[in-house]
Each structure stands twice: as structure tokens, then as C-alpha cells.
Write a protein that holds these residues in place. Structure first.
Motif, short mmCIF file in Angstrom:
data_model
loop_
_atom_site.label_atom_id
_atom_site.label_comp_id
_atom_site.label_asym_id
_atom_site.label_seq_id
_atom_site.Cartn_x
_atom_site.Cartn_y
_atom_site.Cartn_z
N THR A 1 28.80 -28.01 8.04
CA THR A 1 29.31 -27.75 6.68
C THR A 1 28.18 -27.34 5.76
OG1 THR A 1 31.03 -29.43 7.01
CG2 THR A 1 30.58 -28.74 4.74
N TYR B 1 27.22 -26.72 1.70
CA TYR B 1 27.68 -27.18 0.39
C TYR B 1 27.22 -26.23 -0.73
CZ TYR B 1 28.88 -31.42 2.91
OH TYR B 1 29.42 -32.30 3.80
N MET C 1 23.66 -21.24 0.07
CA MET C 1 24.12 -22.62 0.22
C MET C 1 23.05 -23.55 -0.32
SD MET C 1 25.97 -22.88 3.95
CE MET C 1 24.94 -21.68 4.77
N TRP D 1 22.76 -27.48 4.23
CA TRP D 1 23.61 -27.37 5.41
C TRP D 1 23.56 -28.67 6.20
CZ3 TRP D 1 27.25 -24.48 7.71
CH2 TRP D 1 27.46 -24.66 9.07
N LYS E 1 33.08 -24.73 5.87
CA LYS E 1 33.04 -25.55 7.09
C LYS E 1 33.46 -24.71 8.29
CE LYS E 1 34.89 -29.89 9.00
NZ LYS E 1 33.59 -30.54 9.25
N ARG F 1 33.22 -25.01 -3.18
CA ARG F 1 32.63 -26.35 -3.08
C ARG F 1 31.88 -26.50 -1.76
NH1 ARG F 1 34.90 -30.97 -0.96
NH2 ARG F 1 36.95 -29.95 -0.94
N ASN F 2 32.49 -26.02 -0.67
CA ASN F 2 31.81 -26.04 0.62
C ASN F 2 32.44 -25.03 1.56
OD1 ASN F 2 34.00 -27.31 2.20
ND2 ASN F 2 33.53 -29.16 1.03
#
Length: 358
Positions: free
Chosen positions: A170, A172, A161, A164, A194, A191-192
Motif C-alpha cells: 500500500t 499512502y 507517494m 510505501w 493498494k 488517500r492511498n
């Protein structure tokens, strides 16, 4: 057990628990006066303050300084016995100093077992509530400042990632790679990602999956997918607080898991584990030091005994903190760092026992 044994055990445990109640009462008053503004500003409920914070603060604080309270208790009541010539009367009656130490170690065993059970099974769930209250009403919300986060979540499976967000749970610019040996078998980019608290699952948005099977490749694209993965959002919170809320079994499993993932903070988790075993043992060492030191009637009486005792106890705590720093930030073995003060002060205890009045 003789009446003398029961007399010493009652004196030991009575002084110990009296010291704990006294110090904790003072600590609660000071802590409340320090945080009362936060309680009022953030409108903390009275029930939460009493039951979620202070009810869980008391066992944590008591266990944190149990070894120090043990030492002070032994110094206090043994010095008083020596000042009243009770020690001389006991030794003159034919009871050896070694035999006199028997009830001391029985009481130390009770305190040691009490401390071990507290630190490994009772305090961790209590810490979870205390820490949650702390995060909500006292401390500022934690923000994870890590960038370019890499984790191995299980053998051959790696995640990445860019950053965070703790507030929204979430991550990203997420990617997940699966390897078989050294060969890449699949890669997911999104894209992300969650955390969905209601479903207890991860939601991956705008994802692209590339599957590799030898010379063949397949691709998959979608807007949203719900899935379970071998990690949760808590892993990106305060790691120190996370391990404090784990019991003995959970902490062992977590250490094994983080070792597999290559966590850079693994020494800190091991130190927490070894402390929970070493601290109860230190009760016996400090009991022997305190009894050997305070059993001699000297000019200056109880005050001098307490002064020397406090100097030794704070030296013990300082020694432990220094060795822990070397283990956390250096190359020192975590087990050795935690147990080294016990080893050194065992030698001090044996020397004091040897020169104690017989």
C-alpha cells in the motif's frame, strides 16, 4: 583435433568441474549449518529447502566464482604437467607454445559460453525462487524506508507517494499527474493506493481527479476505483534482488524503463548487465595467465604456482570490486568499471605469455 588437444581439454574441464563440485559441496554444508536454526524456527519444508533454495543456490554460486575456478583448474593441472615434465616433452616435439594454447582456449570457450547462458537465461528464474525462499525463511521481511517517493512511470506521467508499506503493498497519500509538454492536463490525489493481487490491478481509495482542458476544468470524486498503471509493487522491493531475477532481455528493458524514470540506482543495474558479459570473457584472460604462469617448472612446484595464482585471482576480484564501488557511488562509467579489470589483466596475461617457456 589431435590426441594432445583432447587430453588437455579433458584435463582442463575435468579439473574445473571437480573443483566446482568440491567447493560447492563444502559451501552447501557451511550454508546449511549457518541457517539450520532459521529453517527449524520458521518450519521451512524439506522440499522447499532442497528444491527452491539449494537447487537454485548451486548454479548461482558456481557461476559467481566460475572465473576463479577456471584459474585454479588451469594452474593446478598445468603445474602438474610441468612438474611431470610433460610441458617440456610437448615443446620438444616441435609443438609451439602458441599451438599448445589452442585446447586451453577451446575449453575456456566452453566454460565461457556455459557461464554466459547460465548468468543471462538460467540463473535469473532460479534466483527468483531462491530469493523468495530467502525472504520467507531466512532474512527479515524487507521494509521500504523511502519517503516522498517520486517516479516517472511513462513519458509525461508522474506519481508521488508519501511512503510505501511493503507488507500490505500500500502507498499512502498518492498522487498521479499527467502532462502534455509542460502543461498539466490531469491530477489524481488519493488517500492511498493498494495492490489487488487477485485482480492484478491497483485499487485507489478516496480519490479526487482534476481534469484541465485549456480554460476549462472538471472534477471527479469517488470512494474506490480499480485501474492498471505502468508500474507494479515489486518496484518498491529490494532493487538488487529484482534485477538478479531478470534475464538478459528483461534487464535491458528494465534499464531503459528506469532511465526514463530517472532512477538514482541506474548505475547498479548497468553494472549487473555488464558483469554478465564481462565475466565470461575473463575466463580467457585467466586461462592465459594460468597457463603461462604454471607451464614453467620452478623450485617450489605446484604449491608456489597455486600461491601466485591465488594472489593474482584475488587481486582481480578486488580490482573489480573497487572499480564497481567507484561506478556505483562516483562518476565512473559503469561499462569501464566492469571491463577495466579485464583490460588491465589482459596486459598482465600478454606479458606472462611473452616470457613463458617457448
Amino acid at each position: 583435433m589431435k590426441k594432445l588437444d583432447l587430453y588437455i581439454i579433458r584435463k582442463f574441464l575435468g579439473t574445473f568441474f571437480f573443483a566446482i563440485v568440491l567447493i560447492i559441496s563444502i559451501s552447501v554444508i557451511f550454508d546449511f549449518s549457518e541457517h539450520i536454526d532459521e529453517f527449524i524456527d520458521k518450519e521451512a519444508p524439506l522440499k522447499a529447502i532442497l528444491f527452491d533454495y539449494y537447487l537454485n543456490f548451486i548454479p548461482y554460486f558456481a557461476n559467481l566464482f566460475s572465473a576463479l575456478f577456471t584459474f585454479i583448474a588451469v594452474i593446478f593441472f598445468t603445474s602438474k604437467m610441468a612438474y611431470n615434465t610433460e610441458i617440456i616433452a610437448i615443446l620438444s616435439s616441435g609443438i609451439s607454445f602458441r599451438r599448445m594454447m589452442f585446447p586451453y582456449f577451446i575449453a575456456a570457450l566452453i566454460i565461457g559460453v556455459f557461464s554466459f547462458v547460465l548468468s543471462n537465461f538460467i540463473i535469473p528464474p532460479a534466483n527468483a525462487k531462491r530469493i523468495e525462499f530467502n525472504e520467507t525463511y531466512i532474512k527479515k521481511k524487507f521494509r521500504n524506508k523511502e519517503r516522498n517517493i517520486h517516479r516517472q512511470i511513462e513519458p509525461g506521467v508522474f506519481i508521488y507517494m508519501h511512503n510505501w508499506d511493503t507488507g500490505s503493498n500500500t502507498g499512502y497519500r498518492f498522487s498521479l499527474e499527467s502532462f502534455e509538454g509542460k502543461e498539466l492536463r490531469s491530477k489524481l490525489t488519493a488517500r492511498n493506493i493498494k495492490w489487488n493481487k487477485e485482480k492484478n490491478k491497483w485499487t485507489i481509495n478516496d480519490y479526487f481527479i482534476r481534469n484541465i482542458d485549456g480554460d476549462k476544468e472538471s472534477f471527479e470524486h469517488g470512494k474506490k476505483i480499480d485501474t492498471t498503471l505502468s508500474f507494479g509493487p515489486k518496484e518498491f522491493g529490494r532493487k538488487k534482488y529484482l534485477v538478479e531475477a531478470m534475464n538478459f532481455t528483461e534487464l535491458n528493458d528494465y534499464i531503459d524503463q528506469q532511465t526514463m524514470r530517472g532512477d538514482s540506482n541506474i548505475n547498479a543495474y548497468k553494472i549487473e548487465k555488464y558483469k554478465r558479459m564481462a565475466n565470461p570473457f575473463s575466463t580467457f584472460i585467466l586461462t592465459l595467465i594460468g597457463a603461462s604462469l604454471a607451464s614453467r617448472k620452478i623450485r617450489g612446484g605446484m604449491g608456489l604456482h597455486l600461491g601466485i595464482g591465488l594472489l593474482l585471482s584475488f587481486s582481480f576480484i578486488l580490482f573489480l570490486q573497487i572499480s564497481v564501488v567507484f561506478a556505483t557511488n562516483g562518476s565512473m562509467n559503469p561499462m569501464l568499471a566492469v571491463w577495466l579489470p579485464n583490460i588491465v589483466f589482459t596486459c598482465v596475461a600478454l606479458y606472462l605469455y611473452r616470457i613463458a617457456p617457448k
